[in-house]
Each structure stands twice: as structure tokens, then as C-alpha cells.
Design an enzyme around this catalytic site. Structure first.
Site, PDB file in Angstrom:
ATOM      1  N   ARG A 116     -11.110 -12.739   7.478  1.00 44.60           N
ATOM      2  CA  ARG A 116      -9.839 -13.371   7.099  1.00 44.60           C
ATOM      3  C   ARG A 116     -10.050 -14.753   6.489  1.00 44.60           C
ATOM      4  NH1 ARG A 116      -5.594 -10.361   9.297  1.00 44.60           N
ATOM      5  NH2 ARG A 116      -5.974  -9.450  11.351  1.00 44.60           N
ATOM      6  N   ASP A 163       0.857  -1.188   0.000  1.00 42.13           N
ATOM      7  CA  ASP A 163       0.000   0.000   0.000  1.00 42.13           C
ATOM      8  C   ASP A 163       0.898   1.245   0.000  1.00 42.13           C
ATOM      9  OD1 ASP A 163      -2.656   1.085   0.211  1.00 42.13           O
ATOM     10  OD2 ASP A 163      -2.348   1.414   2.342  1.00 42.13           O
TER      11      ASP A 163
HETATM   12  P1  5GP Z   1       1.792  -0.223   3.895  1.00 39.77           P
HETATM   13  O1  5GP Z   1       2.276  -0.683   2.545  1.00 39.77           O
HETATM   14  O2  5GP Z   1       0.899   0.961   3.809  1.00 39.77           O
HETATM   15  O3  5GP Z   1       2.857  -0.073   4.911  1.00 39.77           O
HETATM   16  O4  5GP Z   1       0.899  -1.291   4.578  1.00 39.77           O
HETATM   17  C1  5GP Z   1       0.421  -2.385   3.991  1.00 39.77           C
HETATM   18  C2  5GP Z   1      -0.468  -3.015   5.024  1.00 39.77           C
HETATM   19  O5  5GP Z   1      -1.624  -2.199   5.226  1.00 39.77           O
HETATM   20  C3  5GP Z   1      -0.977  -4.339   4.526  1.00 39.77           C
HETATM   21  O6  5GP Z   1      -0.107  -5.374   4.910  1.00 39.77           O
HETATM   22  C4  5GP Z   1      -2.300  -4.420   5.215  1.00 39.77           C
HETATM   23  O7  5GP Z   1      -2.118  -4.948   6.502  1.00 39.77           O
HETATM   24  C5  5GP Z   1      -2.751  -2.991   5.342  1.00 39.77           C
HETATM   25  N1  5GP Z   1      -3.676  -2.659   4.242  1.00 39.77           N
HETATM   26  C6  5GP Z   1      -3.426  -1.932   3.146  1.00 39.77           C
HETATM   27  N2  5GP Z   1      -4.496  -1.873   2.334  1.00 39.77           N
HETATM   28  C7  5GP Z   1      -5.456  -2.600   2.942  1.00 39.77           C
HETATM   29  C8  5GP Z   1      -6.798  -2.962   2.593  1.00 39.77           C
HETATM   30  O8  5GP Z   1      -7.355  -2.606   1.531  1.00 39.77           O
HETATM   31  N3  5GP Z   1      -7.459  -3.754   3.473  1.00 39.77           N
HETATM   32  C9  5GP Z   1      -6.901  -4.174   4.632  1.00 39.77           C
HETATM   33  N4  5GP Z   1      -7.632  -4.917   5.439  1.00 39.77           N
HETATM   34  N5  5GP Z   1      -5.640  -3.875   4.999  1.00 39.77           N
HETATM   35  C10 5GP Z   1      -4.929  -3.101   4.166  1.00 39.77           C
END
Ligand code: 5GP
Ligand code: MG
Length: 180
Positions: free
Chosen positions: A165, A103
Site C-alpha cells: 500500500r 472492477d
Molecule cells: P468491484 O468493482 O469488483 O466491486 O471491486 C473493486 C474493488 O476490488 C477495489 O476497490 C479493490 O479493493 C478490489 N480490486 C479490484 N481489482 C484489484 C486489483 O487489481 N488489485 C487489488 N489489490 N484490488 C483490486
């Protein structure tokens, strides 16, 4: 409150993509790479991918770490914390780091730095889902299951407040009001 999950990727689509990704990565992997799943989201990806790799003659070691990036609701704060660390000695090992969703990029950028500091010689990354539109730090995963637009998804290990989940598919959660 009731909720429905609209399917984005079916169980079959996900399973086919995982087999295909295993074939893409196999030529790049050592015979015994260390798979490190970022819990809890990468739980099912890790379980499915280790078996897909096994079918190709690869014998992965498996380890996990629990990372959380604190923030309000569904947005990442950029501050990643280690809640439970992996335990295997990574000195001289090839690591395949697995996460559910890429993300902002903060989580994987942090994890890669940390695993390199622990002596892994090579770190490859694999995510089930990539949301390139949301990136805050430059980060590209080596293997991506599906690229998706900016939507909040659940299922296949990915939760909303610990719900969903268990779903074998990935979908978007829709809030519905009223009786079931
Ligand atoms: P980032 O890349 O922002 O550090 O974080 C990624 C994490 O954010 C993923 O591993 C997940 O846990 C959470 N995340 C990002 N997008 C989503 C989403 O659409 N749904 C959910 N449940 N978690 C998300
Ligand atoms: Mg996560």
C-alpha cells in the site's frame, strides 16, 4: 517468497493525472463537497485529491467508509458489506465518492445506492483505475485516472494481502522464487 512490483504508473504520472482530474472535476463541484473515500484502497487517492482540489479553491469535507466484497482470493463475490460506515450528515450535500479501482462495479454501485438513501443530492464518482473488461454490473465512473486491462495491481494504497500500500507508484506484482 520474494516479490517484485513492475511499475505501471510512476509517482509523477499519478500526481500529474490527479492534478488534471481535479481541474476536470472542479467546474462540477460545490464549494464544499463531501469527499467519501472507500478504505483502505482509496486512502492515498483521497489525501492527494483533497489537496489538489484545495489548490483550486475547493474546500472539501472528508469522510470514509470501509466496504468489503467477500470472495475467494482476488475475485469479488458481488456481496458488498459495510465494515465501517461514514458518519457525516449527507442530507442535501454533494458527494464525491472515491475508490481505488472500478472492477466488477459491485462496490461502487452498492455505495452509490447507499449514499443516495442517506440523502445526498448528487453523487459523483472518481476512481484511480478502471478495468472495464471486468464489469459485472453496468457502472461508469464520472472521473477515471487511468483505464487498464485485466491485471492485478498494487501500490498507491492498493494491497496484496496488506502488502504494497505504501508504494508511491502503481504496479503489477510478480512472484519470484529464491533468494533476494
Ligand atoms: P468491484 O468493482 O469488483 O466491486 O471491486 C473493486 C474493488 O476490488 C477495489 O476497490 C479493490 O479493493 C478490489 N480490486 C479490484 N481489482 C484489484 C486489483 O487489481 N488489485 C487489488 N489489490 N484490488 C483490486
Ligand atoms: Mg476497495
Amino acid at each position: 517468497m520474494n516479490h517484485q512490483v513492475t511499475i505501471l504508473f510512476t509517482e509523477t504520472q499519478i500526481q500529474e493525472r490527479i492534478s488534471a482530474m481535479a481541474k476536470e472535476m472542479a467546474p462540477h463541484l460545490d464549494r464544499e463537497p463531501v469527499l467519501i473515500g472507500v478504505l483502505k484502497g482509496a486512502l492515498i487517492l483521497t489525501a492527494d485529491l483533497m489537496r489538489a482540489l484545495s489548490r483550486l479553491g475547493i474546500k472539501p469535507f472528508v469522510d470514509f467508509m470501509v466496504l468489503s466484497s467477500y470472495g475467494k482470493g482476488t475475485t469479488s463475490s458481488g456481496q458488498v458489506q459495510v465494515r465501517m460506515d461514514q458518519t457525516m450528515d449527507l442530507t442535501g450535500r454533494q458527494v464525491l465518492l472515491l475508490d481505488d479501482i472500478l472492477d466488477s462495479g459491485n462496490t461502487l454501485a452498492f455505495a452509490v445506492r447507499r449514499l443516495r438513501d442517506k440523502g445526498a443530492t448528487q453523487i459523483l464518482t472518481c476512481v484511480l483505475l478502471d478495468k472495464p473488461a471486468r464489469r459485472e454490473v453496468p457502472f461508469a465512473a464520472d472521473f477515471v485516472g487511468f483505464t487498464i486491462p485485466d491485471a492485478f495491481v498494487v501500490g498507491y494504497g492498493i494491497d496484496y494481502a496488506e502488502h504494497h500500500r505504501e508504494l508511491p507508484h502503481v504496479g503489477v506484482r510478480l512472484e519470484t522464487h529464491g533468494k533476494e
